[in-house]
Design an enzyme around this catalytic site. Structure first.
Site, PDB file in Angstrom:
ATOM      1  CB  SER A  58      -0.885   0.015   1.244  1.00 12.92           C
ATOM      2  OG  SER A  58      -1.701  -1.129   1.304  1.00 12.92           O
ATOM      3  CB  ALA A 110      -8.632   1.986   1.545  1.00  7.67           C
ATOM      4  CG  HIS A 147      -8.705  -5.621  -3.550  1.00  7.33           C
ATOM      5  ND1 HIS A 147      -7.626  -4.897  -4.015  1.00  7.33           N
ATOM      6  CD2 HIS A 147      -8.250  -6.270  -2.440  1.00  7.33           C
ATOM      7  CE1 HIS A 147      -6.585  -5.094  -3.244  1.00  7.33           C
ATOM      8  NE2 HIS A 147      -6.929  -5.915  -2.281  1.00  7.33           N
TER       9      HIS A 147
END
Length: 277
Positions: A58, A110, A147
């Site tokens: 990430s 996120a 996703h």
């Protein structure tokens, strides 16, 4: 040949990007590649322990790493779309700030973007693929989905209550949403080897884009039961122009995420240099 420990996720977009290498259509005399396939939060933690030579992580996780450099290719950026928060009922942003939200990992991008938007909300960490069901069954009030869950949540009868991709687009005047990146170890690899792998990876991505149906067939083996059109849409969203080369736009979006998080006291790390060379 040098053995290269290569970490990537069992997600369709990663599979698509590595199709050229995995199929043998794109290869290098420099490396013998050992694929290490794990979910993104596991790869984030493995990078913290410096277990891999090259790995997907990430973008958020890069704030905690040392001796890794970001590759210009292979990144996932949302272009006015990205992670969403879902629920069975409508919430305002102030209400979400006090609502228990299921999250897919504390080092995911996120999660960091949601914290920038909502502050320090109550959370429950769980595997990303379990979040829609947990929301539907009332285990949590809301869920942060990543996703393909970003485009399939309505199949669970759930509502999109906050589109973080559009929120990010608005507050940054149109910067791409920084989500996944790939990094290479400056501890175990020379500058030459990093550049060689970057060229190999870029060629693999381009091969997939130029042979889309074949690469999609391969990616479907990592579809988690989703329909071909859903996986094709997901790949089309996240294997985009910034995946080939993030350029200054991609760098700026990652830097902006770190700046916003630092300004709000969420991120207290000294951020390492973003791009090698």
């Amino acid at each position: 040949m040098v053995e290269l420990r290569l970490g990537h996720t069992p997600d369709a977009d990663d599979a698509f990007m590595f199709y050229g290498i995995a199929s043998g259509k794109v290869n290098s005399a420099e490396f013998e590649i050992k694929h290490v396939i794990e979910d993104i939060e596991t790869l984030n933690n493995r990078a913290l322990d410096h277990e891999l030579d090259v790995t997907a992580i990430s973008a958020h996780a890069y704030a905690y790493l040392r001796n890794y450099v970001i590759l210009r290719c292979g990144a996932s950026f949302g272009l006015n779309y990205g992670p969403v928060i879902i629920s069975k009922k409508r919430f305002t942003i102030p209400e979400l700030s006090h609502t228990t939200i299921a999250i897919p990992g504390r080092m995911t991008s996120a999660y960091l973007i949601s914290r920038i938007a909502l502050g320090n909300y109550p959370e429950m960490e769980m595997p990303f693929h379990m979040i829609p069901s947990a929301v539907r069954e009332g285990e949590v009030d809301a869920g942060l989905v990543i996703h393909e869950g970003q485009i399939t949540f309505d199949a669970y009868g759930l509502l999109k209550v906050l589109d973080l991709g559009r929120w990010w687009n608005d507050i940054t005047n149109g910067l791409a949403v920084p989500l996944g990146i790939n990094v290479a170890s400056s501890k175990t690899m020379s500058d030459f080897q990093i550049k060689e792998f970057e060229h190999l990876f870029k060629d693999s991505i381009l091969y997939g884009l130029n042979h889309f149906d074949d690469a999609l067939d391969y990616a479907m083996t990592y579809s988690r039961g989703q329909a071909r059109d859903v996986i094709g849409k997901f790949i089309g969203m996240y294997v985009n122009r910034l995946t080939i080369d993030m350029g200054t736009e991609g760098v700026a979006s990652i830097q902006r995420m770190f700046e916003l998080a630092s300004n709000k006291g969420i991120l207290k790390e000294n951020i390492p240099s973003l791009i090698k060379g």
